[in-house]
Design a protein around this motif. Structure first.
Motif, PDB file in Angstrom:
ATOM      1  N   ARG A 182     -11.327  22.808  -4.136  1.00 28.89           N
ATOM      2  CA  ARG A 182     -11.506  23.121  -5.551  1.00 28.89           C
ATOM      3  C   ARG A 182     -12.210  24.465  -5.655  1.00 28.89           C
ATOM      4  O   ARG A 182     -12.989  24.854  -4.788  1.00 28.89           O
ATOM      5  N   ARG A 183     -11.894  25.178  -6.742  1.00 30.80           N
ATOM      6  CA  ARG A 183     -12.491  26.492  -6.926  1.00 30.80           C
ATOM      7  C   ARG A 183     -13.890  26.379  -7.505  1.00 30.80           C
ATOM      8  O   ARG A 183     -14.742  27.210  -7.244  1.00 30.80           O
ATOM      9  N   GLN A 184     -14.109  25.350  -8.316  1.00 32.39           N
ATOM     10  CA  GLN A 184     -15.420  25.162  -8.927  1.00 32.39           C
ATOM     11  C   GLN A 184     -15.565  23.708  -9.354  1.00 32.39           C
ATOM     12  O   GLN A 184     -14.570  23.003  -9.566  1.00 32.39           O
ATOM     13  N   ARG A 185     -16.809  23.248  -9.469  1.00 32.72           N
ATOM     14  CA  ARG A 185     -17.069  21.885  -9.909  1.00 32.72           C
ATOM     15  C   ARG A 185     -16.555  21.691 -11.327  1.00 32.72           C
ATOM     16  O   ARG A 185     -16.820  22.516 -12.210  1.00 32.72           O
ATOM     17  N   GLY A 187     -13.498  21.916 -12.185  1.00 36.08           N
ATOM     18  CA  GLY A 187     -12.215  22.613 -12.350  1.00 36.08           C
ATOM     19  C   GLY A 187     -11.090  21.793 -11.742  1.00 36.08           C
ATOM     20  O   GLY A 187     -11.226  20.589 -11.505  1.00 36.08           O
TER      21      GLY A 187
END
Length: 224
Positions: A182-185, A187
């Protein structure tokens, strides 16, 4: 550990396991990301693929893979002509995807389109027909093609991994590996499920019906 395959190489239409068999398998995996033979494909060749690929038949192998031909399929020799007759609009470009000590010399970035679906995949041919996909649609991944695989993008919600693993178990599918990026929490999350058994279309459709799944595709096992 060195396997017998590493010594004798794969069963294939030659001349090179890395430039032909591996290239074909990368095409097969890219095909799976749009659910079949793409209508359009841009093939960006890096390193040795760019310098010597045409002489080794890399262009024919990749296009053949995009059309579903396996590495031992005699149609690979005429893949470019068959693609033109069947309406696959393909284009080759030579490019640099990174420094030589970072990016494998036999690497290709494939942009494939079919209907409204478009996907970008980067992968390398490692030798003896082995491949490694390192990026799909901007997400870093590790897909070897040695297993039957489901790839999907889903919202990063609690319980999503457990829900899919339970679903696969209900279809009597055994998970060999599982990777989540994942790119960010909060997302989107990119999930790769590699399985011993081949999931059928019902499995894909049930996963797609989950409200937090954005898309899901099956990738055939392409390794030996």
């Amino acid at each position: 550990m060195v396997s017998l395959l590493d010594i004798i190489g794969p069963v294939m239409v030659g001349p090179s396991s890395s430039h032909t068999a591996g290239a074909c398998r990368l095409g097969l995996l890219a095909r799976g990301l749009v659910g079949g033979t793409p209508e359009r494909a841009t093939v960006e060749l890096h390193g040795s693929f760019a310098r010597t690929g045409e002489g080794h038949g890399t262009d024919k192998a990749i296009v053949g893979g995009l059309m579903g031909f396996r590495p031992d399929d005699e149609r690979l020799r005429d893949a470019l002509g068959i693609a033109e007759r069947d309406g696959l609009d393909y284009r080759f470009e030579k490019t640099t995807l990174g420094e030589d000590n970072v990016v494998h010399p036999n690497t290709v970035r494939l942009t494939v389109e079919r209907g409204t679906r478009r996907s970008v995949m980067t992968g390398s041919s490692l030798g003896a027909g082995r491949v490694l996909v390192t990026e799909i649609d901007g997400y870093p991944v590790e897909v070897t093609g040695n297993y039957h695989t489901v790839v999907l993008v889903a919202e990063d919600v609690k319980g999503s991994i457990a829900a899919i693993t339970h679903l696969l178990s209900a279809f009597d599918l055994n998970i060999a590996t599982l990777k989540v990026t994942r790119r960010q929490r909060g997302g989107d999350a990119f999930m790769v499920y590699e399985m011993d058994e081949a999931p059928d279309e019902r499995v894909r459709d049930v996963i797609r019906a989950l409200p937090w799944v954005k898309w899901a595709f099956r990738l055939d096992k392409v390794g030996a």
